[in-house]
Design an enzyme around this catalytic site. Sequence first.
Site, PDB file in Angstrom:
ATOM      1  N   ARG A   1     -15.472  -3.067  -4.317  1.00  0.00           N
ATOM      2  CA  ARG A   1     -14.039  -3.904  -4.532  1.00  0.00           C
ATOM      3  C   ARG A   1     -14.106  -4.838  -5.729  1.00  0.00           C
ATOM      4  O   ARG A   1     -15.145  -5.427  -5.995  1.00  0.00           O
ATOM      5  CB  ARG A   1     -13.838  -4.817  -3.189  1.00  0.00           C
ATOM      6  CG  ARG A   1     -13.793  -4.026  -1.817  1.00  0.00           C
ATOM      7  CD  ARG A   1     -14.023  -5.024  -0.659  1.00  0.00           C
ATOM      8  NE  ARG A   1     -15.200  -5.919  -0.679  1.00  0.00           N
ATOM      9  CZ  ARG A   1     -15.298  -6.723   0.231  1.00  0.00           C
ATOM     10  NH1 ARG A   1     -14.102  -7.082   1.029  1.00  0.00           N
ATOM     11  NH2 ARG A   1     -16.413  -7.353   0.139  1.00  0.00           N
TER      12      ARG A   1
ATOM     13  N   LYS B   1      -8.537   1.348   3.937  1.00  0.00           N
ATOM     14  CA  LYS B   1      -7.926  -0.004   3.796  1.00  0.00           C
ATOM     15  C   LYS B   1      -6.991  -0.246   4.967  1.00  0.00           C
ATOM     16  O   LYS B   1      -5.862   0.729   5.199  1.00  0.00           O
ATOM     17  CB  LYS B   1      -7.528  -0.200   2.346  1.00  0.00           C
ATOM     18  CG  LYS B   1      -6.663   0.812   1.896  1.00  0.00           C
ATOM     19  CD  LYS B   1      -5.725   0.385   0.591  1.00  0.00           C
ATOM     20  CE  LYS B   1      -6.671   0.889  -0.568  1.00  0.00           C
ATOM     21  NZ  LYS B   1      -6.136   0.495  -1.833  1.00  0.00           N
TER      22      LYS B   1
ATOM     23  N   ASN C   1       2.011  -4.347  -5.860  1.00  0.00           N
ATOM     24  CA  ASN C   1       2.019  -5.809  -5.487  1.00  0.00           C
ATOM     25  C   ASN C   1       3.337  -6.443  -5.600  1.00  0.00           C
ATOM     26  O   ASN C   1       3.651  -6.896  -6.541  1.00  0.00           O
ATOM     27  CB  ASN C   1       0.742  -6.602  -5.866  1.00  0.00           C
ATOM     28  CG  ASN C   1      -0.454  -6.163  -5.307  1.00  0.00           C
ATOM     29  OD1 ASN C   1      -0.913  -6.281  -4.076  1.00  0.00           O
ATOM     30  ND2 ASN C   1      -1.051  -5.022  -6.111  1.00  0.00           N
TER      31      ASN C   1
ATOM     32  N   ASP D   1      -1.694  -2.087  -9.354  1.00  0.00           N
ATOM     33  CA  ASP D   1      -3.038  -1.972  -9.405  1.00  0.00           C
ATOM     34  C   ASP D   1      -3.329  -0.658  -9.753  1.00  0.00           C
ATOM     35  O   ASP D   1      -2.929   0.382  -9.288  1.00  0.00           O
ATOM     36  CB  ASP D   1      -3.705  -2.331  -8.067  1.00  0.00           C
ATOM     37  CG  ASP D   1      -3.558  -3.743  -7.657  1.00  0.00           C
ATOM     38  OD1 ASP D   1      -3.380  -4.548  -8.513  1.00  0.00           O
ATOM     39  OD2 ASP D   1      -4.206  -4.137  -6.664  1.00  0.00           O
TER      40      ASP D   1
ATOM     41  N   ARG E   1     -10.425  -6.415 -12.904  1.00  0.00           N
ATOM     42  CA  ARG E   1     -11.086  -6.971 -11.934  1.00  0.00           C
ATOM     43  C   ARG E   1     -12.540  -6.147 -11.661  1.00  0.00           C
ATOM     44  O   ARG E   1     -12.487  -5.201 -10.940  1.00  0.00           O
ATOM     45  CB  ARG E   1     -10.363  -7.459 -10.708  1.00  0.00           C
ATOM     46  CG  ARG E   1      -9.172  -8.255 -10.973  1.00  0.00           C
ATOM     47  CD  ARG E   1      -8.271  -8.236  -9.918  1.00  0.00           C
ATOM     48  NE  ARG E   1      -7.732  -6.967  -9.953  1.00  0.00           N
ATOM     49  CZ  ARG E   1      -6.697  -6.478  -8.973  1.00  0.00           C
ATOM     50  NH1 ARG E   1      -6.158  -7.632  -8.078  1.00  0.00           N
ATOM     51  NH2 ARG E   1      -6.037  -5.523  -8.928  1.00  0.00           N
TER      52      ARG E   1
ATOM     53  N   LYS F   1       0.841  -1.131   0.112  1.00  0.00           N
ATOM     54  CA  LYS F   1      -0.054  -0.024   0.176  1.00  0.00           C
ATOM     55  C   LYS F   1       0.851   1.126   0.008  1.00  0.00           C
ATOM     56  O   LYS F   1       0.696   2.072  -0.963  1.00  0.00           O
ATOM     57  CB  LYS F   1      -1.106   0.072   1.207  1.00  0.00           C
ATOM     58  CG  LYS F   1      -1.735  -1.214   1.389  1.00  0.00           C
ATOM     59  CD  LYS F   1      -2.711  -1.530   0.412  1.00  0.00           C
ATOM     60  CE  LYS F   1      -3.843  -2.771   0.623  1.00  0.00           C
ATOM     61  NZ  LYS F   1      -3.126  -3.960   0.813  1.00  0.00           N
TER      62      LYS F   1
ATOM     63  N   ARG G   1      -4.828  -4.977 -12.967  1.00  0.00           N
ATOM     64  CA  ARG G   1      -3.855  -5.528 -12.384  1.00  0.00           C
ATOM     65  C   ARG G   1      -2.836  -5.752 -13.738  1.00  0.00           C
ATOM     66  O   ARG G   1      -3.059  -6.405 -14.514  1.00  0.00           O
ATOM     67  CB  ARG G   1      -4.101  -7.138 -11.803  1.00  0.00           C
ATOM     68  CG  ARG G   1      -2.480  -7.851 -11.702  1.00  0.00           C
ATOM     69  CD  ARG G   1      -1.602  -7.220 -10.713  1.00  0.00           C
ATOM     70  NE  ARG G   1      -2.471  -6.984  -9.287  1.00  0.00           N
ATOM     71  CZ  ARG G   1      -2.371  -7.752  -8.446  1.00  0.00           C
ATOM     72  NH1 ARG G   1      -2.224  -9.217  -8.501  1.00  0.00           N
ATOM     73  NH2 ARG G   1      -2.949  -7.477  -7.259  1.00  0.00           N
TER      74      ARG G   1
END
Length: 314
Positions: A232, A159, A282, A272, A224, A124, A209
């Site tokens: 989400r 988050k 990530n 992301d 996604r 993050k 992604r």
Amino acid sequence: MKFLFIIDSISTLKAYKDSTVAMLHETGRRGHELAVVRPADMLLRDGVVQADVKSVQVSVDDDAWYALGVKTRLCLYDVDAVIMRKDPPFDTEYLYTTHLLSLAEQQGARVFNKPGMLREFNEKLAIAKFPQFTVPTLVSRRMDEIKSFIAEHGDVILKPLDGMGGSSIFRVCPDEMNLNVILEVMTQLGTRTIMAQRYIPAISAGDKRILLIDGVPVPYALARIPAAGETRGNLAAGGRGVAQLLTERDKEIANTLAPVLRDLGLFLVGLDVIGEYLTEINVTSPTGFVEISQQTDINVASIFVDALERQCAG
């Protein structure tokens, strides 16, 4: 070549969707020798990082896709590559594993991703290194600061810094009746730091992604798309994965970050991107290989193993 994969228990992997399984299939198809190990079976003895590993044979049968050999002990520097695929959370045990892997590197092991960078790159917080691509963001444990940020931006995503798969993510507005309770729970009464980001409406078109492999972006992203009534897009939260060619903005972000991250020792990265904005970097166990490969003419696992072989040969 001999490749060692550090994973959670192999019985938890899903042959029809897991990127780690795709990696194992591709390396096995090429005749490489494969072994797996859980972090719990790594150890430091007499100054040398070792592991009690099991060889693994893979097949195309989804119901019985692997067969394990007997347990043997080896030194990590005796394999051609160590691939770290342990899933988050990034807890103290994960941290200790990265320390062992750093010691193994000093002893001659090749580890992907570089363990020091796994420690450095909180998935993050790492976006703060590239502020030109991010939305307004706050990182704090103070409820007054977070509430002020929500009041300023009106529609905000909250988050945890150590979550995965969309877990414990909240979308809030200043008039949220349960705002105090949400903040109390998320910050554990001001003792746990969280992230707040201005909500990005483009999430309705998908949380993309983008995979970087050895400094090169894969041509397709996996968008996604959230399920009805969801904020989400994570597949674990019911999102639907759709492969899409990278947009010009996607390419700008990916091509800016790719060489920087590669030079830091981050061999496999999942960016992301929502709309025009980078939201996470990530590095622990990026996924998306299977969905992209099934929907396009790109074999992501093949690209990954090509790059891995080049690294080991070099």
